[in-house]
Design a protein around this motif. Structure first.
Motif, PDB file in Angstrom:
ATOM      1  N   THR A 201       0.710  -1.073   0.016  1.00 13.85           N
ATOM      2  CA  THR A 201       0.108   0.026   0.039  1.00 13.85           C
ATOM      3  C   THR A 201       0.839   1.357   0.071  1.00 13.85           C
ATOM      4  O   THR A 201       1.803   1.219   0.453  1.00 13.85           O
ATOM      5  CB  THR A 201      -1.047  -0.036   1.102  1.00 13.85           C
ATOM      6  OG1 THR A 201      -0.112   0.053   2.391  1.00 13.85           O
ATOM      7  CG2 THR A 201      -1.671  -1.132   1.260  1.00 13.85           C
ATOM      8  N   TRP A 352      -2.160   1.322  -4.341  1.00 12.81           N
ATOM      9  CA  TRP A 352      -1.399   0.013  -4.023  1.00 12.81           C
ATOM     10  C   TRP A 352      -0.688  -0.335  -5.191  1.00 12.81           C
ATOM     11  O   TRP A 352      -0.876   0.279  -6.436  1.00 12.81           O
ATOM     12  CB  TRP A 352      -2.362  -1.058  -3.324  1.00 12.81           C
ATOM     13  CG  TRP A 352      -3.504  -1.384  -4.480  1.00 12.81           C
ATOM     14  CD1 TRP A 352      -3.615  -2.213  -5.252  1.00 12.81           C
ATOM     15  CD2 TRP A 352      -4.853  -0.917  -4.134  1.00 12.81           C
ATOM     16  NE1 TRP A 352      -4.654  -2.129  -6.180  1.00 12.81           N
ATOM     17  CE2 TRP A 352      -5.510  -1.368  -5.082  1.00 12.81           C
ATOM     18  CE3 TRP A 352      -5.580  -0.245  -3.297  1.00 12.81           C
ATOM     19  CZ2 TRP A 352      -7.002  -1.141  -5.339  1.00 12.81           C
ATOM     20  CZ3 TRP A 352      -6.833   0.029  -3.299  1.00 12.81           C
ATOM     21  CH2 TRP A 352      -7.666  -0.623  -4.629  1.00 12.81           C
ATOM     22  N   GLN A 384      -5.727   2.874   4.767  1.00 12.32           N
ATOM     23  CA  GLN A 384      -5.748   1.385   4.738  1.00 12.32           C
ATOM     24  C   GLN A 384      -6.904   0.709   5.186  1.00 12.32           C
ATOM     25  O   GLN A 384      -7.256  -0.289   4.686  1.00 12.32           O
ATOM     26  CB  GLN A 384      -4.527   1.020   5.090  1.00 12.32           C
ATOM     27  CG  GLN A 384      -3.110   1.319   4.644  1.00 12.32           C
ATOM     28  CD  GLN A 384      -1.873   0.426   5.329  1.00 12.32           C
ATOM     29  OE1 GLN A 384      -1.988  -0.604   5.333  1.00 12.32           O
ATOM     30  NE2 GLN A 384      -0.990   1.331   5.583  1.00 12.32           N
TER      31      GLN A 384
END
Length: 505
Positions: A201, A352, A384
């Protein structure tokens, strides 16, 4: 010596030789020197001064001495353009005696060829106008929030519920739940050989592009990047010490990459090829057969593939988005995507990358990615925390891109309205929310596309980005973001049409 003093002398020399900024750019191209329009604009406005190589080129082209351009008292070779300079003070800058002994801190020379005109000189002029109270209609950046595109409620709710559990660092490559959801998304896209550990990420795709270029490129290494491109790719490759080699995307073929041009640009120093699909700035969507040709070339020349797919969920007209990695199980591929555009959370900064295919041949490079990923500790943890919900829940973006939806209807309008203007043609975009129209440069006598968008800004208070900002080397294109509502787009197109009814350079 102040930047203003250098700028004044540069302008004086240009006027003496009746040269415009574009003339300097062309002269540099003829000598094989990389000098962008934005660089010259910054020199002329006094924002910065050139490094030695560029200074010597400017001086030779304008037939003056480099020291004179830099503010010292002297004459040109023909005896003209003499300007006195006091040793005790600079009359223009008010610099005190002994200025030459003051240490001046300048930006790194690594930035000399780095351009990012999506937020460049024209945008800075727009900001100055806004500070003076002028209302600017901004069609320059793909930021959904200012145009009333809102994050899905369930995404906001999930972030609120998890916020107190997001106070610490996550693992460097990201939360397990986020990476698991991305891995499952990769499986749906038929991307081969992907585990949870192959997902990273980032604070948007932008951070990950920068990280990947820094991990890959040594000084002089070459990487193939499309033209037009999203300029961050070229900027990051250049900053890493590599050489961005631009292959042409063909407007006559729906902006698909020109395979012959790609082959022509490959050398022994070429390490990788970048594709942007769906494309920014053209809105093009590459079909499977085009992607297969790129894979065949990458396989033949043993190239790595970087695929920027941030707009893969904004595809219209019932078309299918194909991830190029799904066609290349034997090659090493890096695929980028994120939530900024599809879930209207550009400010959350969550993107990502997926490492896939033959990772054995890239084992050492992957170690470099891990090292740089660890150095930045982790990406935005609250952002996230919403990945699993966003990818697994209702995809509200589909309502926008279906007939009757905002993005679809705004695409339909902007394409028709722009191409109805005499002197403008365009390829209808199939994805994202950009269109890249072409100007008839003979009709409008345009030689400098940055000047065109700057003149439009000052006259009609509309902010666009010129084609050169996307590393397109002809002064005949500009990008329009069609996120504003229809009534705003109509106002914009009417003003553009009126402007072009009388404009020429």
């Amino acid at each position: 010596m102040s930047n203003e003093r250098f700028a004044q002398r540069l302008r004086t020399a240009m006027e003496e030789h009746q040269m415009k900024q574009v003339d300097l750019v062309r002269a540099a191209q003829e000598q094989g020197m990389k000098l962008g329009k934005s660089h010259v604009s910054q020199y002329v406005s006094g924002k910065t001064v050139p490094r030695t190589e560029i200074l010597n080129f400017l001086a030779a082209t304008l037939q003056v001495e480099p020291d004179w351009l830099m503010g010292k008292e002297m004459e040109t070779e023909n005896g003209g353009l003499k300007e006195a300079a006091s040793e005790s003070a600079d009359p223009e800058s008010g610099s005190p005696e002994g200025e030459d002994n003051i240490r001046i801190f300048r930006k790194s020379t690594k930035l000399d060829h780095v351009l990012y005109d999506v937020r460049g000189p024209v945008v800075e002029e727009a900001e100055r106008m806004e500070q003076a109270g002028v209302r600017i209609l901004k069609l320059n950046i793909g930021n959904p929030a200012p145009f009333d595109f809102h994050t899905p409620d369930e995404v906001i709710h999930d972030m609120q519920q998890q916020l107190t559990r997001c106070e610490g660092y996550s693992p460097a490559n990201g939360l397990f739940a986020a990476r698991k959801a991305i891995m499952q998304y990769a499986q749906l896209k038929n991307i081969p050989n992907v585990s949870v550990d192959d997902i990273y990420t980032g604070n948007g795709v932008s951070e990950l592009i920068n990280l990947c270029m820094s991990a890959l490129l040594n000084d002089g290494d070459e990487i193939l990047i499309p033209s037009p491109d999203y300029p961050l790719w070229t900027a990051c490759a250049t900053l890493a010490g590599g050489k961005a080699v631009h292959y042409i995307c063909d407007e006559q073929s729906d902006w698909y990459p020109d395979m012959a041009d790609i082959r022509k640009k490959i050398t022994s120093r070429t390490k990788a090829i970048v594709i942007i699909n769906p494309n920014n700035p053209t809105g093009a969507l590459y079909p499977r057969e085009v992607l297969q040709q790129i894979v065949d070339i990458a396989r033949e020349h043993q190239l790595m593939i970087f695929s920027d797919e941030i707009y893969d969920r904004l595809v219209m007209d019932g078309e299918e988005h194909v991830s190029i990695a799904s066609l290349a199980p034997d090659l090493f591929c890096v695929t980028y995507s994120g939530l900024s555009k599809s879930h209207m959370v550009a400010g959350f900064r969550i993107g990502w990358m997926i490492l896939s295919g033959n990772k054995r041949i890239a084992a050492d490079y992957i170690e470099g990615i891990k090292m740089l990923s660890n150095m930045r500790l982790c990406s935005n943890v609250p952002a996230q925390s919403i990945v699993q919900t966003a990818l697994g829940g209702h995809q509200s973006v589909r309502d926008y891109i279906a007939p009757g939806g905002r993005i679809y209807e705004q695409r339909e309008y902007i394409y028709q309205a722009l191409t109805d203007i005499p002197g403008i043609t365009a390829v209808k975009p199939k994805a994202a929310f950009y269109i890249f129209p072409k100007l008839d440069v003979r009709k409008f006598r345009i030689t400098d596309d940055e000047k065109f968008v700057l003149d439009l800004l000052k006259d009609k208070k509309i902010l666009l980005i010129h084609g050169g900002g996307f590393n397109w080397n002809q002064p005949d294109h500009f990008r329009v973001v069609y996120l504003p509502r229809l009534e705003v787009l109509k106002e914009s197109v009417e003003k553009i049409a009126d402007f072009l009814s009388y404009y020429h350079q």
